[in-house]
Structures are given as structure tokens and as C-alpha cells.
Design an enzyme around this catalytic site. Sequence first.
Site, PDB file in Angstrom:
ATOM      1  CE1 TYR A  62     -29.767 -18.760  -1.278  1.00 38.72           C
ATOM      2  CE2 TYR A  62     -29.587 -21.024  -0.504  1.00 38.72           C
ATOM      3  CZ  TYR A  62     -29.013 -19.900  -1.056  1.00 38.72           C
ATOM      4  OH  TYR A  62     -27.682 -19.890  -1.382  1.00 38.72           O
ATOM      5  CG  HIS A 117     -24.092 -14.995  -8.410  1.00 37.01           C
ATOM      6  ND1 HIS A 117     -23.332 -14.350  -7.453  1.00 37.01           N
ATOM      7  CD2 HIS A 117     -23.197 -15.430  -9.332  1.00 37.01           C
ATOM      8  CE1 HIS A 117     -22.055 -14.397  -7.793  1.00 37.01           C
ATOM      9  NE2 HIS A 117     -21.942 -15.036  -8.932  1.00 37.01           N
ATOM     10  CB  CYS A 144     -41.486 -30.919  -9.753  1.00 35.20           C
ATOM     11  SG  CYS A 144     -41.344 -30.129 -11.375  1.00 35.20           S
TER      12      CYS A 144
HETATM   13  N1  APR Z   1     -22.454   1.297  -0.588  1.00 36.40           N
HETATM   14  C1  APR Z   1     -21.500   0.764  -1.388  1.00 36.40           C
HETATM   15  N2  APR Z   1     -20.809  -0.344  -1.090  1.00 36.40           N
HETATM   16  C2  APR Z   1     -21.080  -0.955   0.071  1.00 36.40           C
HETATM   17  C3  APR Z   1     -22.059  -0.475   0.959  1.00 36.40           C
HETATM   18  C4  APR Z   1     -22.771   0.710   0.594  1.00 36.40           C
HETATM   19  N3  APR Z   1     -23.706   1.244   1.372  1.00 36.40           N
HETATM   20  N4  APR Z   1     -22.095  -1.281   2.038  1.00 36.40           N
HETATM   21  C5  APR Z   1     -21.185  -2.237   1.833  1.00 36.40           C
HETATM   22  N5  APR Z   1     -20.562  -2.053   0.649  1.00 36.40           N
HETATM   23  C6  APR Z   1     -19.502  -2.863   0.019  1.00 36.40           C
HETATM   24  C7  APR Z   1     -18.581  -3.550   1.015  1.00 36.40           C
HETATM   25  O1  APR Z   1     -17.525  -2.671   1.388  1.00 36.40           O
HETATM   26  C8  APR Z   1     -18.084  -4.726   0.186  1.00 36.40           C
HETATM   27  O2  APR Z   1     -16.913  -4.381  -0.542  1.00 36.40           O
HETATM   28  O3  APR Z   1     -20.126  -3.884  -0.701  1.00 36.40           O
HETATM   29  C9  APR Z   1     -19.240  -5.011  -0.788  1.00 36.40           C
HETATM   30  C10 APR Z   1     -20.035  -6.266  -0.484  1.00 36.40           C
HETATM   31  O4  APR Z   1     -19.215  -7.386  -0.634  1.00 36.40           O
HETATM   32  P1  APR Z   1     -19.737  -8.880  -0.325  1.00 36.40           P
HETATM   33  O5  APR Z   1     -20.461  -8.915   0.962  1.00 36.40           O
HETATM   34  O6  APR Z   1     -18.595  -9.804  -0.496  1.00 36.40           O
HETATM   35  O7  APR Z   1     -20.850  -9.112  -1.481  1.00 36.40           O
HETATM   36  P2  APR Z   1     -20.629  -9.495  -3.003  1.00 36.40           P
HETATM   37  O8  APR Z   1     -19.342  -8.955  -3.510  1.00 36.40           O
HETATM   38  O9  APR Z   1     -21.873  -9.145  -3.717  1.00 36.40           O
HETATM   39  O10 APR Z   1     -20.524 -11.072  -2.922  1.00 36.40           O
HETATM   40  C11 APR Z   1     -20.370 -11.796  -4.123  1.00 36.40           C
HETATM   41  O11 APR Z   1     -20.563 -13.857  -2.953  1.00 36.40           O
HETATM   42  O12 APR Z   1     -21.546 -15.123  -1.293  1.00 36.40           O
HETATM   43  C12 APR Z   1     -21.520 -14.857  -2.648  1.00 36.40           C
HETATM   44  O13 APR Z   1     -23.197 -15.336  -4.156  1.00 36.40           O
HETATM   45  C13 APR Z   1     -22.859 -14.391  -3.175  1.00 36.40           C
HETATM   46  O14 APR Z   1     -23.296 -12.867  -4.984  1.00 36.40           O
HETATM   47  C14 APR Z   1     -22.563 -13.050  -3.782  1.00 36.40           C
HETATM   48  C15 APR Z   1     -21.073 -13.117  -4.042  1.00 36.40           C
END
Ligand code: APR
Length: 245
Positions: A62, A117, A144
Amino acid sequence: MRLREHISPSDPIVILTGAGISKESGLQTFRDPDGVWAKHKIEDVATPQAFATNPDAVLGFYNLRRAQMGDPEIQPNAAHAALGALEGIWPGGVLLVTQNIDDLHARGGSRNLIHMHGELAKTRCNACGDLTEGVGDIETAMVCGKCSVTGTLRPHVVWFGEMPLEMDRIGGALANCGLFVSIGTSGNVYPAAGFVEEARNHGAYTVELNLEESLGASLFQEGRYGPATEIVPAFVNELQALAQN
Ligand code: APR
């Protein structure tokens, strides 16, 4: 236009965003081929068990992400800005719920914002719950400032196995919205992935904006696909035109 047939300017809007909206700002998504989970195992860096057994690895993961977020090259993009502007345009009100732990929505002008989140820019004490703002590294040797315990400071983020934040407020908004929009999320992670059904069950019109169809694409009544910096401003322009008529 389908949207115009289904909503009116007095309808409250709930928007859910995920990592895809920040991709064009230079932050990696999680599940794309070049995503965060292609390089790290969730169970090593994003669970309470990982923090208990290997806190240095978790904090290091992180700390790196916090440093990336603070890079001057990482700025809100046109999609963040369009959603920030929407708050001042839409008469029915807009609630933005993000799964992202970056600060790009706030910097893009969004104020009615829930970080379900958590937020990378905050530090929480695992012992007393004290919450502080700051973007420096967190180390296991730190104490802390409130309860004086050593080694309990952690990023204020929701790990797998922990409860997302402000779920009651989100549930109330989903039950009352006329339009639910999901942007840049793959639909892999619950409870966020279930919001579309919750909103739709309460009568909302549902739209997905994403680079490609998400896992739950068929649950939405409408989908628009392309890069967020193009399709989100276009969608907000459409809402603005609807609000002005
Ligand atoms: N514009 C729009 N969408 C996009 C772009 C873009 N330029 N680039 C990628 N994407 C889409 C991808 O196709 C995918 O469907 O964004 C999505 C990202 O998905 P994830 O990587 O799974 O991210 P997210 O859905 O936010 O993950 C949810 O998972 O790991 C945990 O806590 C973490 O908040 C996160 C949660």
C-alpha cells in the site's frame, strides 16, 4: 434516445465506479492482464490475515500504491471531471459510490462521494480505530498517536473479508434512485457487483459504461462501451441536455 424515455431530471442518480475510471489517469486496474492482481496475490497483501502474519509486505504494497497516487503525473481525467460537474447540473441529486481507494474523484470535483472500499490517503489504527489523514509511508515500527500501541497502524482500506463502508447509506440511495450507472468495474466483487440488481428491483433504470462488457453486463438495461474519458463525458452531456429541457 433510450435514456430520455426512462428518467426525468427530478430522479436521483447513483453512480458506482471502479478502477477502470482511473486507468487513463495512469493507475492500474486489478483484473486486466497488466492489472495489480496479475503481479500480487490477494491473500498475500489484501486480507486481515496477511496483515497479521506479514505486516511489512502488506504495508509495503500500500505504501507503493500511495506513492503512485501522489505522483504529480497522476491527475483526475475527463471522466472524473465530468462526474464532478454532474453534481452541479442534475436537479435530482447525484451520489457517487466508488470502489477506488485513490483520491481522483474528490480532486475531480465530486463532493457527494462514498469511498466504500476506504481511502489510501487515510491511516487507521487497528487497535483503537483512530483515523488520520496523511500520504506518507506507514511502517510497522510506528506508534499510534492516540492509543500509543506500536505496529497497529494500517491503511484505511477495506480488505477481502472485511465489511465495505457506509452500506446502509448506499442501500437507502439504491432504493430511491431513478438511474443507476456503473462505470469502469468488472463486476467481480460483491457487494458492489450486486448494486445493479438492487437498484433495478426498486425500479431504477440501469446503465453500464465500461471498456468492454462486464461479468454482469446482461443485468443492465443499457450498455455503452469505450474508454471512460470518452464515454463518461458524452453520457454526462446527455444528462445535461435532459436536465435543461
Ligand atoms: N475505461 C473504462 N473502463 C475500463 C478502462 C477504461 N479506460 N480500462 C479498463 N476498464 C475496465 C475493465 O474492462 C474492467 O472491466 O475497468 C474494469 C476494471 O475491473 P477490475 O480491475 O476488476 O477493477 P474493479 O472492478 O474496480 O475491482 C473491484 O476489486 O480487488 C478489488 O478492492 C479492489 O475495489 C477493487 C475491487
